[in-house]
Design an enzyme around this catalytic site. Structure first.
Site, PDB file in Angstrom:
ATOM      1  CB  THR A 141      -6.728   8.511   7.759  1.00  0.00           C
ATOM      2  OG1 THR A 141      -5.345   8.817   7.624  1.00  0.00           O
ATOM      3  CG2 THR A 141      -7.333   9.210   6.612  1.00  0.00           C
ATOM      4  N   GLY A 160      -7.041   4.403  11.208  1.00  0.00           N
ATOM      5  CA  GLY A 160      -7.841   2.972  10.937  1.00  0.00           C
ATOM      6  C   GLY A 160      -7.940   2.505   9.465  1.00  0.00           C
ATOM      7  CB  THR A 161      -6.967   3.940   6.275  1.00  0.00           C
ATOM      8  OG1 THR A 161      -5.753   4.264   6.556  1.00  0.00           O
ATOM      9  CG2 THR A 161      -7.685   5.394   6.248  1.00  0.00           C
ATOM     10  N   GLY A 162      -5.694   1.154   7.376  1.00  0.00           N
ATOM     11  CA  GLY A 162      -5.269   0.026   7.042  1.00  0.00           C
ATOM     12  C   GLY A 162      -6.215  -1.214   7.339  1.00  0.00           C
ATOM     13  CB  CYS A 163      -7.941  -1.708  10.767  1.00  0.00           C
ATOM     14  SG  CYS A 163      -6.600  -1.493  12.049  1.00  0.00           S
ATOM     15  CE  LYS A 195      -1.811  -1.561   4.006  1.00  0.00           C
ATOM     16  NZ  LYS A 195      -2.510  -1.617   5.002  1.00  0.00           N
TER      17      LYS A 195
END
Ligand code: PXL
Length: 266
Positions: free
Chosen positions: A208, A210-213, A176
């Site tokens: 942001t 928690g975008t990865g989760c 990512k």
């Protein structure tokens, strides 16, 4: 049609934008029934981790065992595992319970704000015990840099890094590139065959968390529904972009707080 079931094995985030809370909100928005095994408890607000307390490895194994033995789990996701003993416990559970579905491993190492979330000696356990069980690894650029021991900071370096991680761990890798400078958030999938690009316009002005989760949970939801890896990632990328662009905002005692809006709206 029965509602698909997915399990997240991850930490609890008291601010509820990341961790198991983000995973459950994502599963719900995507019509997947979510189960949880909590690996640690994190006291935090977006941007600042105050305290982390790990859950005992035996308790982690117990949570995984009871749900795997009773629900028809179609896909598993792992998030923050906190320490070496917990990674080993998760890997052993997946092997001992003979789980055969897709396993998405989000190799969480640090929080978006830069606070460490994983004990430094735990990376070896990730590499030796958990990554070999993964269908898909979803590192961001920082995580890829830490796993490879060198900076991964541009498109060319991403191409090399993704290939190397894929060869090393024999799993598909979604690298990512959201933290690269540019107008688009570019991710690269190293799976079977050629490298596939996923790109969406970068959403500016949102703090942001928690975008990865959310992204890896949405991929897991897609896989639980039977989508191919490429389709699951494409839809998850759209979902996470929408969660960011429709963000919630409050003004609290310490200034503005942003949160992803985990809903689908279509
Ligand atoms: O975004 C990474 C992350 C994952 N899991 C938990 C977290 C965080 C970030 O703070 O708290 C539980």
């Amino acid at each position: 049609m029965h509602t698909p079931v997915a399990l997240t094995i991850a930490g609890s985030d008291s601010s509820a934008g990341a961790g198991i809370q983000a995973d459950l909100k994502t599963f719900s928005a995507l019509d997947v029934y979510g189960l949880t095994a909590v690996t640690c408890i994190v006291a935090e607000t977006p941007g600042k981790v105050a305290r982390i307390e790990p859950v005992n490895p035996e308790m982690i194994r117990a949570q995984i065992e009871v749900v795997v033995k009773s629900f028809p789990i179609a896909a598993i996701k792992t998030g923050l595992l906190c320490r070496r003993a917990n990674i080993s416990a998760v890997a052993r559970s997946i092997v001992d319970l003979r789980f055969r579905g897709p396993v998405v491993v989000d190799p969480v190492i640090t929080a978006t704000g830069g606070d460490p979330l994983l004990e430094p000696d735990a990376i070896r356990a990730y590499e030796q015990e958990l990554f070999p069980l993964a269908t898909l690894l979803t590192p961001n650029l920082d995580e890829a840099s830490q796993l490879l021991g060198r900076k991964v900071a541009d498109r060319e370096a991403m191409e090399r890094a993704g290939q190397e991680l894929k060869d090393k761990f024999k799993a598909a890798v979604l690298l990512k590139g959201g933290h690269l400078k540019g107008d688009n958030a570019l991710d690269l999938l190293f799976g079977d065959g050629r490298v596939i690009e996923f790109s969406t316009p970068f959403v500016r002005g949102v703090a942001t968390h928690g975008t990865g989760c959310t992204y890896s949970a949405a991929i897991t939801a897609g896989l639980a529904k039977g989508a191919t890896l490429t389709d699951a990632i494409a839809r998850a990328k759209e979902f996470v972009t929408k969660c960011i662009s429709t963000r919630l905002r409050w003004s609290g005692a310490a200034g503005n707080i942003d949160a992803l809006r985990h809903s689908r709206d279509d």
